[in-house]
Structure formats: C-alpha cells, structure tokens
Design an enzyme around this catalytic site. Structure first.
Site, PDB file in Angstrom:
ATOM      1  N   GLU A   1       7.276 -16.286  34.757  1.00 47.76           N
ATOM      2  CA  GLU A   1       8.508 -16.527  34.046  1.00 47.76           C
ATOM      3  C   GLU A   1       9.738 -16.081  34.660  1.00 47.76           C
ATOM      4  OE1 GLU A   1       6.333 -17.031  29.298  1.00 47.76           O
ATOM      5  OE2 GLU A   1       8.002 -15.309  29.999  1.00 47.76           O
TER       6      GLU A   1
ATOM      7  N   GLU B   1       0.121 -19.649  29.408  1.00 51.16           N
ATOM      8  CA  GLU B   1       0.214 -19.150  27.935  1.00 51.16           C
ATOM      9  C   GLU B   1       0.622 -19.815  27.004  1.00 51.16           C
ATOM     10  OE1 GLU B   1       3.153 -15.927  28.068  1.00 51.16           O
ATOM     11  OE2 GLU B   1       2.595 -15.368  30.023  1.00 51.16           O
TER      12      GLU B   1
END
Length: 473
Positions: A181, A377
């Site tokens: 991320e 995720e």
C-alpha cells in the site's frame, strides 16, 4: 506456551450448491510486523518511524503503540499451530526492516534474520506457504532522519535490504511482495500527517510515492537475482472503484481525480511503464515532477508475476467541497467523500460493497490483461466480544467474507485470473492510529493475557478452505 483454543463443533450445513474455486487456489491470512510482533526493543531491533510516531502525544488513540501488539515475536509457534488448525494454505507476513537492519543500511542484525528463518521453517513444516512482504510501513527511524522516503537514496537502501533478506530466505519463500500500500505510506504519512512519519507536505507526498515505486522496481530486480527462480514477485496496492455521487460533469471529474491518485497513479507505472498524464496535470501546481528521472519508469515497470489487490470498500465522491485541514489527496483536496445512506458499514465506517470487488478485479483484468491477480487483503472490523459461552459469534464478519468471496468467484467466472485470497487478518492487532480499538482478526486476542480465541469466522473460513468452495448463500 499453551496452544490456541480451536473449537471443532461447527458442522457446515447442507447446501444445495457451492461456488467452487480453481484447483490450487491459494487460501491464506495476513498480518504485518508492527501490528503483531511486539518486541520492539529486543534482540537488536532498531526503532522505526511508527515507534517514533506513536511516542508523539495525540497521534494514536489512547496512546497505544505496537508494543506489545500480539507478541507474535515470542508466540509465533503458537500462531503457526493456529494456522494449521484453520487449514491455511499460506500466511502473508511482513519483515520488519529495523529488526533485520536497524539503521536501514550497513550491518545486518543476525537475531532479526534468525527470527524470520524460524518462522519460515515453522510454516513449511506445517505445509503452509510463506508469503513474505518486505515493507509494511516500518521504515527504520535512522533513514527517516536522513530524509526518509523523500530521499531518493532510500529506494537504493531498500533494494539492498531486499537483497539481504532474499539471500537468507530466497531458497524457501516462494511468494514475495515488495511494498504494501504505497498510497497509504505516501499520502497518509506525508500529506495528511495521520500515519508515520506524520508530515503534512503535499509536494513531498508525491515525491515519496515515486520513491516507493522506484524502491519496488529496484527491489524486484534485486529479488530476481537472489531468490529461487520459481519464486514469484508481487506488490500490494490498496485499490477501489471510484464513482461520482451524481451524474454531473463536476462529480465525474472528481471521480477521475480520485481514481487517478488512488488507482492509476500506482498501477499504471507498475504495469504500463508511465504515470498518467492527467495525474501529472492535476498536481502540476504542487510539483514539476522533476523527481522522475530518465529510466525511472522503466525500472518501476520491472516485470512482476502477480499484482496484490487490497480491497476494503468503494468510494463515492462529489465536487465542490472545501478543504478542511490536511488531505491525503494532493491536488484533489476539495473532493468530498460520501457514504451511501442505505449501505451498512464496518466499525471503520467503511461501506460494505462486495460487488465493488468484482468490479475492481474485472477493471484490472481489462486494463492490465496480462497480470494475474491475488486478493492480498480483504476483511472488516466489527465490534467483537466474547460471549458467556466463551465464543465470538461474529456473524457480520462471516457474512462479509462470504459475500466478498462470492464476488471473487464472480470475477473468476467472468474470466479474471485470480490466484488466491488472503483474509485480513489472522489476529486482532494494533490498528495503526486506532490503537487496539478496532478488531479485524478472525482470531480474537485478549490483549491482557494474549490468549488466542478463534472466532466463528475462523471456523467458517476453515470449512471454506477444506471445500475449496463457498456456499451459494
């Protein structure tokens, strides 16, 4: 050390139909080093930017930090036993850079590397595939003091660190992710100031984003030179479909801006070899983008084997807002975010939008057709409690996971190449600026005793893995 409790009285109900996943589909769960390990000052680990950020008053709810987290550093054997009881096929974890290389350069810390070697070997002994992420936001504080991700040199240091970890574990780890991320690390950490290192500088945040992507490219090259040739290399992006709140030119332009900063700014250079022209134009008043040097985009686009997709919700946006303090959206500070009133939300306030995951996966497949995808995720925080019978009946999470796995199945049925799914997360843990107030785990953690208690969702997920299928309803 006691083993985690694992109830076995959950029998799947008879179903008229099941949604079956492809043979070899990878079923896993994930964690991140700073969120679970603890032991922040043990065995030679150096301080990270998150240690420093948490030490500043007012930055994290209740003054919490990643110490002791869930004490995974000392309890990893217990946690691997839990993974085996759940039938996990893979475990996604991150390596703490300051545990392996306390100053971010120079000598390695043998005790740090030894820990990850023990973890990897324990996973392999249980038949669980190690999926290693090199960077989940815990930059060594020593590098931050020399400019952090705002300094181009940090990307080179990251490649050195990647090479060192790969030389030690590259013969046993088959799945590697470079950076997790980068949007969060760049924009929450350097534009909005709500994540470590807590800076508010939109121009710096854009330069930071580039250096994180450059670090990915350099690390990918370093990994190729050091790991087993059958190992796969990936990167994990947090991505979301972005929709206009109304069918107006202004709202469509707002959606374009946010889509550019969240999705295309990261995926396009990785998979198309160039930053989007409109993102550059939108942010030209902040920076001239001179930090992008000749050859950088080619390095960033070093071939990967998988794209990790971290998905939690969709975004609905409107134009015409007013900037109210620091924003994680450089060049789009006045865009407003709306939560549709009819949508249920998680404890984070995020709308629950399973169909958004199908939409996202199909969009990625269309825009980047030659890159296999991995849902690296997906999960949700809810208000979990242990009831009088000693169980955590997290029905909301079971429904959430069911509907999102059905969404993944719908994408696969539409021809999207999705190779696996990792639930976030294996354990309740330190949830960044929310401290220990948000529980994402399929395993409940009593933070006083560190006892692990699988929730109903853990047993439900175990049954899904065993069947390689999800019930239709």
């Amino acid at each position: 050390m006691s083993e985690p409790t694992m109830h076995t009285d959950s029998t799947p109900r008879e179903r008229s139909a099941m949604l079956h996943f492809p043979e070899g589909f990878m079923w896993g769960a994930g964690t991140a080093a700073y969120q679970v390990e603890g032991a922040t000052a043990e065995d030679g680990r150096g301080p990270s930017i998150w240690d420093s950020f948490c030490a500043r008053p007012g930055t994290v709810l209740n003054g919490h930090s990643g110490e002791p987290a869930t004490d995974h550093y000392h309890r990893f054997a217990e946690d691997v036993t839990l993974m085996a009881q759940l039938g996990l096929r893979a475990y996604r974890f991150s390596v703490s850079w300051p545990r392996v290389q306390p100053d971010g350069r120079g000598p390695l810390n043998p005790a740090g590397l030894d820990f990850y070697e023990r973890l990897v070997d324990a996973l392999l002994d249980r038949g669980i595939t190690p999926a290693l992420t090199l960077y989940h936001w815990d930059l060594p504080q020593a590098l931050q003091e020399q400019g952090g991700w705002g300094a181009r040199e940090t990307a080179a240091r990251f490649a050195d660190y990647a090479s060192a970890v790969a030389r030690r574990l590259g013969d046993r780890v088959p799945l590697w992710a470079t950076v997790n991320e980068p949007w969060c690390a760049a924009f929450l950490g350097h534009a909005a100031g709500v994540h470590a290192p807590g800076l508010v500088d939109p121009a710096l945040s854009l330069r930071t984003a580039h250096h994180l992507l450059l670090a990915h490219g350099l690390a990918t090259q370093a990994l190729r030179a050091a790991v087993n040739r059958r190992a796969r290399v990936s990167v994990a992006l947090n991505l979301s479909p972005v929709s206009p709140a109304a069918d107006t030119a202004a709202d469509h332009d707002a959606a374009r801006r946010i889509d550019g900063l969240l999705n295309r700014m990261f995926a396009d250079p990785l998979l198309h070899g160039a930053y989007p022209d409109d993102v550059r134009a939108d942010t030209r008043h902040l920076t001239d983008w001179s930090f992008v040097r000749p050859g950088d985009e080619h390095t960033i686009a070093s071939p990967i084997d998988l794209l990790g997709v971290n998905y939690y919700s969709t975004k609905t946006v409107a134009a015409g807002g007013q900037a109210l303090g620091p924003s994680p959206w450089p060049g789009a500070e006045t865009v407003r975010f709306r939560v549709p009133e009819e949508r249920p939300v998680t404890a984070m306030g995020w709308p629950i939008e399973p169909t958004g995951l199908t939409e996202l996966l199909r969009w990625l497949h269309t825009r980047y057709p030659h890159t296999p995808l991995l849902v690296s995720e997906n999960g949700a925080a809810f208000e979990d409690r242990v009831d009088q019978s000693g169980q955590v009946r997290d029905t909301e999470r079971v429904c959430y996971l069911h509907d999102h796995l059905a969404a993944v199945h719908a994408a696969i049925s539409a021809g999207v190449d999705v190779r696996g799914y990792f639930v976030w997360s294996l354990l309740d843990n330190f949830e960044w600026t929310f401290g220990y107030s948000r529980r994402f785990g399929i395993t409940y953690v009593d933070y006083t005793t560190q006892r692990r208690l699988p929730k109903n969702s853990a047993r439900w997920y175990r049954d899904v893995i065993a069947a390689n299928a999800v019930p239709t309803s």
